[in-house]
Design a protein around this motif. Sequence first.
Motif, short mmCIF file in Angstrom:
data_model
loop_
_atom_site.label_atom_id
_atom_site.label_comp_id
_atom_site.label_asym_id
_atom_site.label_seq_id
_atom_site.Cartn_x
_atom_site.Cartn_y
_atom_site.Cartn_z
N GLN A 191 -41.66 10.28 41.62
CA GLN A 191 -40.37 9.83 42.16
C GLN A 191 -40.53 8.71 43.17
OE1 GLN A 191 -38.45 12.71 44.88
NE2 GLN A 191 -40.31 13.95 44.68
N TYR A 192 -41.77 8.49 43.66
CA TYR A 192 -42.02 7.44 44.64
C TYR A 192 -42.66 6.20 44.00
CZ TYR A 192 -41.17 11.34 47.76
OH TYR A 192 -40.61 12.42 48.39
N ASP A 238 -44.24 -0.21 50.20
CA ASP A 238 -43.07 0.56 50.65
C ASP A 238 -43.01 1.91 49.96
OD1 ASP A 238 -40.46 0.73 52.09
OD2 ASP A 238 -39.67 0.79 50.04
N GLU A 239 -43.32 1.94 48.64
CA GLU A 239 -43.30 3.20 47.90
C GLU A 239 -44.41 4.13 48.40
OE1 GLU A 239 -41.51 1.85 43.57
OE2 GLU A 239 -43.63 1.48 44.02
N GLU A 271 -45.68 4.19 51.41
CA GLU A 271 -45.28 4.68 52.74
C GLU A 271 -44.25 5.80 52.62
OE1 GLU A 271 -43.70 2.94 57.03
OE2 GLU A 271 -43.62 1.68 55.24
N LYS A 272 -43.30 5.67 51.71
CA LYS A 272 -42.28 6.71 51.52
C LYS A 272 -42.93 8.01 51.03
CE LYS A 272 -38.34 3.68 50.61
NZ LYS A 272 -37.35 3.21 49.60
N ALA A 273 -43.89 7.91 50.12
CA ALA A 273 -44.57 9.10 49.60
C ALA A 273 -45.35 9.78 50.71
CB ALA A 273 -45.50 8.72 48.45
N LYS A 274 -46.07 9.01 51.52
CA LYS A 274 -46.85 9.59 52.62
C LYS A 274 -45.94 10.26 53.64
CE LYS A 274 -50.31 8.53 56.14
NZ LYS A 274 -49.63 9.38 57.15
N THR A 275 -44.86 9.59 54.01
CA THR A 275 -43.94 10.14 55.01
C THR A 275 -43.32 11.45 54.54
OG1 THR A 275 -43.40 7.91 55.80
CG2 THR A 275 -41.85 9.67 56.35
N ALA A 276 -43.00 11.53 53.25
CA ALA A 276 -42.32 12.71 52.72
C ALA A 276 -43.26 13.88 52.46
CB ALA A 276 -41.58 12.35 51.44
N HIS A 336 -50.61 0.82 59.41
CA HIS A 336 -50.34 0.55 58.00
C HIS A 336 -50.50 -0.95 57.76
CE1 HIS A 336 -48.96 0.82 54.04
NE2 HIS A 336 -47.66 0.92 54.21
N HIS A 348 -50.99 -0.03 49.25
CA HIS A 348 -50.11 0.62 48.28
C HIS A 348 -50.82 1.74 47.52
CE1 HIS A 348 -51.86 -2.91 46.14
NE2 HIS A 348 -52.00 -2.04 45.16
#
Length: 236
Positions: A145-146, A169-170, A172-177, A117, A121
Amino acid sequence: MEAAPQQTVEPQEHADPSPSRVIHIRNFVEVSPQELIAHLQQFGPVAYIHILSKFHQVLVEMAEQSAAVAAVEAAKLSPPVIGGRTLRLTYSKSARIHRESEVDATKPETRRPPVVHHDEHSLLITIHNPLYPITTQVLSQILQQYGLRRIVIFHKNGVQALAEFGSADEAEKAKTALDGQQIYQDSCALHITYSKVDHLNVRANNEKTFDYTQNLPAQAAPAPAPTATSAPRRQP
């Protein structure tokens, strides 16, 4: 992360393979997956679809073999024309289509390399088995929501979308979830990777493109016509 095994393109043969639930369709160029599914559903439920955009082909698994037989036999009498393209339907040599979720994690050759990574973004989202229409409204329901800012849907390699977020950061959170999840049960599986696109140029808010930071028209304004200029006069 593990990569799904690549579906191979079947060689041309003089005789069709034996009847199968999987239909091999050729000349799939600029054809909407939903239009194809709507055509095939008149013969029975569609279980899975795998688009081979590079080869202009698609594999479709019907829920019942009798439905596949009906579709192929009907195409022999009258080949379907969708989006101005005449499609060729034959039986596939495969009995079923390998699902994205069936990757064997124990096989080294199917393992994905570690994800690196670099503060991207934006995400590239590929939708596998798109049995239902994919629109900006559908994707925004799971991405906003991300911190989703802009999104563009296109059909270069199947059904894909570029999604831009407010921060790395947003994204990464979307991809992880969401990577590996399904929008609907047993269909529309998400495969998500990072994209190097810094900014999406969105000119209209509609089913294919949307900028959630500004109120845009549903259709992009036409580009201004070039202004005619007089040819320079030669000095005497």
